[in-house]
Motif scaffolding. Sequence first.
Motif, PDB file in Angstrom:
ATOM      1  N   UNK A  61       0.814  -1.207   0.030  1.00  0.00           N
ATOM      2  CA  UNK A  61      -0.061  -0.014   0.038  1.00  0.00           C
ATOM      3  C   UNK A  61       0.905   1.123  -0.008  1.00  0.00           C
ATOM      4  N   UNK A  62       0.733   1.804  -1.041  1.00  0.00           N
ATOM      5  CA  UNK A  62       1.804   3.173  -1.412  1.00  0.00           C
ATOM      6  C   UNK A  62       1.620   4.162  -0.455  1.00  0.00           C
ATOM      7  N   UNK A  63       0.228   4.503  -0.191  1.00  0.00           N
ATOM      8  CA  UNK A  63      -0.084   5.801   0.650  1.00  0.00           C
ATOM      9  C   UNK A  63       0.585   5.519   2.124  1.00  0.00           C
ATOM     10  N   UNK A  64       0.396   4.144   2.551  1.00  0.00           N
ATOM     11  CA  UNK A  64       0.548   3.896   4.138  1.00  0.00           C
ATOM     12  C   UNK A  64       2.200   3.355   4.046  1.00  0.00           C
ATOM     13  N   UNK A  65       2.644   2.875   2.786  1.00  0.00           N
ATOM     14  CA  UNK A  65       4.115   2.532   2.923  1.00  0.00           C
ATOM     15  C   UNK A  65       4.216   1.200   3.640  1.00  0.00           C
ATOM     16  N   UNK A  66       3.265   0.279   3.428  1.00  0.00           N
ATOM     17  CA  UNK A  66       3.056  -0.873   4.340  1.00  0.00           C
ATOM     18  C   UNK A  66       2.676  -2.115   3.332  1.00  0.00           C
ATOM     19  N   UNK A  67       3.333  -3.321   3.602  1.00  0.00           N
ATOM     20  CA  UNK A  67       2.804  -4.594   3.022  1.00  0.00           C
ATOM     21  C   UNK A  67       1.405  -5.079   3.408  1.00  0.00           C
ATOM     22  N   UNK A  68       0.635  -5.641   2.472  1.00  0.00           N
ATOM     23  CA  UNK A  68      -0.578  -5.963   2.670  1.00  0.00           C
ATOM     24  C   UNK A  68      -0.659  -7.463   2.504  1.00  0.00           C
ATOM     25  N   UNK A  69      -1.090  -8.324   3.325  1.00  0.00           N
ATOM     26  CA  UNK A  69      -0.899  -9.832   3.110  1.00  0.00           C
ATOM     27  C   UNK A  69      -2.169 -10.035   2.269  1.00  0.00           C
ATOM     28  N   UNK A 116      11.662   9.601  -9.470  1.00  0.00           N
ATOM     29  CA  UNK A 116      11.465   9.167  -8.010  1.00  0.00           C
ATOM     30  C   UNK A 116      11.064   9.986  -6.946  1.00  0.00           C
ATOM     31  N   UNK A 117      11.587  11.338  -7.116  1.00  0.00           N
ATOM     32  CA  UNK A 117      11.074  12.355  -6.333  1.00  0.00           C
ATOM     33  C   UNK A 117       9.782  12.839  -6.326  1.00  0.00           C
ATOM     34  N   UNK A 118       9.114  12.750  -7.510  1.00  0.00           N
ATOM     35  CA  UNK A 118       7.510  13.127  -7.910  1.00  0.00           C
ATOM     36  C   UNK A 118       6.828  11.799  -7.339  1.00  0.00           C
ATOM     37  N   UNK A 119       7.486  10.635  -7.190  1.00  0.00           N
ATOM     38  CA  UNK A 119       6.712   9.504  -6.408  1.00  0.00           C
ATOM     39  C   UNK A 119       6.626   9.687  -4.915  1.00  0.00           C
ATOM     40  N   UNK A 120       7.709  10.052  -4.430  1.00  0.00           N
ATOM     41  CA  UNK A 120       7.939  10.307  -2.805  1.00  0.00           C
ATOM     42  C   UNK A 120       6.919  11.345  -2.483  1.00  0.00           C
ATOM     43  N   UNK A 121       6.788  12.541  -3.281  1.00  0.00           N
ATOM     44  CA  UNK A 121       5.864  13.566  -3.094  1.00  0.00           C
ATOM     45  C   UNK A 121       4.361  13.322  -3.330  1.00  0.00           C
ATOM     46  N   UNK A 122       4.331  12.410  -4.398  1.00  0.00           N
ATOM     47  CA  UNK A 122       2.755  11.936  -4.420  1.00  0.00           C
ATOM     48  C   UNK A 122       2.260  11.165  -3.197  1.00  0.00           C
ATOM     49  N   UNK A 123       3.254  10.555  -2.647  1.00  0.00           N
ATOM     50  CA  UNK A 123       2.653   9.731  -1.380  1.00  0.00           C
ATOM     51  C   UNK A 123       2.978  10.327  -0.123  1.00  0.00           C
ATOM     52  N   UNK A 124       3.118  11.551   0.082  1.00  0.00           N
ATOM     53  CA  UNK A 124       3.122  12.506   1.291  1.00  0.00           C
ATOM     54  C   UNK A 124       4.313  13.003   1.769  1.00  0.00           C
ATOM     55  N   UNK A 140       7.379  16.048   1.641  1.00  0.00           N
ATOM     56  CA  UNK A 140       7.486  17.278   1.083  1.00  0.00           C
ATOM     57  C   UNK A 140       8.651  17.213   0.133  1.00  0.00           C
ATOM     58  N   UNK A 141       8.648  18.387  -0.684  1.00  0.00           N
ATOM     59  CA  UNK A 141       9.918  18.341  -1.621  1.00  0.00           C
ATOM     60  C   UNK A 141      11.185  18.086  -1.077  1.00  0.00           C
ATOM     61  N   UNK A 142      11.627  18.789  -0.159  1.00  0.00           N
ATOM     62  CA  UNK A 142      13.006  18.829   0.475  1.00  0.00           C
ATOM     63  C   UNK A 142      13.245  17.315   1.147  1.00  0.00           C
ATOM     64  N   UNK A 143      12.397  16.896   1.578  1.00  0.00           N
ATOM     65  CA  UNK A 143      12.371  15.353   2.049  1.00  0.00           C
ATOM     66  C   UNK A 143      12.614  14.286   1.085  1.00  0.00           C
ATOM     67  N   UNK A 144      11.799  14.614  -0.065  1.00  0.00           N
ATOM     68  CA  UNK A 144      11.740  13.459  -1.172  1.00  0.00           C
ATOM     69  C   UNK A 144      13.151  13.655  -1.804  1.00  0.00           C
ATOM     70  N   UNK A 145      13.657  14.802  -1.865  1.00  0.00           N
ATOM     71  CA  UNK A 145      15.013  14.962  -2.580  1.00  0.00           C
ATOM     72  C   UNK A 145      15.874  14.265  -1.637  1.00  0.00           C
ATOM     73  N   UNK A 146      15.981  14.384  -0.431  1.00  0.00           N
ATOM     74  CA  UNK A 146      16.954  14.121   0.615  1.00  0.00           C
ATOM     75  C   UNK A 146      16.998  12.472   0.318  1.00  0.00           C
ATOM     76  N   UNK A 147      15.856  11.842   0.482  1.00  0.00           N
ATOM     77  CA  UNK A 147      15.594  10.413   0.516  1.00  0.00           C
ATOM     78  C   UNK A 147      16.108   9.949  -0.985  1.00  0.00           C
TER      79      UNK A 147
END
Length: 227
Positions: A107-115, A165-173, A175-182
């Motif tokens: 689940x991309x929004x939660x960033x958790x696996x789903x059995x 990849x930055x856009x994907x991280x931003x899409x799922x919550x 912020x821009x600076x955090x996404x770029x750093x990750x």
Amino acid sequence: MTFDDLLDRAAALVRPGRRALLGLAGSPGAGKTTLAERLVRRLNGDGPDWVAHVPMDGFHLADVELDRLGRRDRKGAPDTFDAAGYAALLRRLREDEDDLVYAPGFERTLEQPLAGAVPVPRTARLIVTEGNYLLLRDDAWARARSQLDEVWFCELDEAARVRRLVARHEEFGKDHDTAVAWVLGTDQRNADLVASTRDRADLVVGPEITADEAPVPVPGAHRPSER
């Protein structure tokens, strides 16, 4: 190589009485999931479905376990997945003894696996699976690779991959600076490791494919004559 060439090659992996497994590897953001979805959609056409998509992402360790292990700040690294569980699922799919196999999703929004999120019926004769580490030589990852008929490596222009990849991280919550750093930190270390496995692939799929938008489906095309 064109996208139609890839469709033909994927379909040719299937033999009568034998399920085939195709792996798509590549760095984060290189287009593995997009390519897998395109292949499955085009090969299935108007149905009945004979190709299934089983992502590796469902084998992410849950955040609570990553916290316990002290690995949450490296989420996405090889040791933050249940690689042995993934290899066991691929073996079960290869053995083709069950009418229905459930695989975990993510689940991309939660960033958790789903059995139990991905049902794979026995009518699925080609399994397309994708993940970063299919070509690693570590023990559990090597066991996973041994279950795959072929592994293709997805490659994308580096600047485009990072932007995606930055856009994907931003899409799922994020912020821009955090996404770029990750992306430039944790994701880049993982990308460098994945890139080192490129030469082990059966085929390299370049940016002319991975950067394209999905073509219009052609019903019934590229189906093997016997399954």
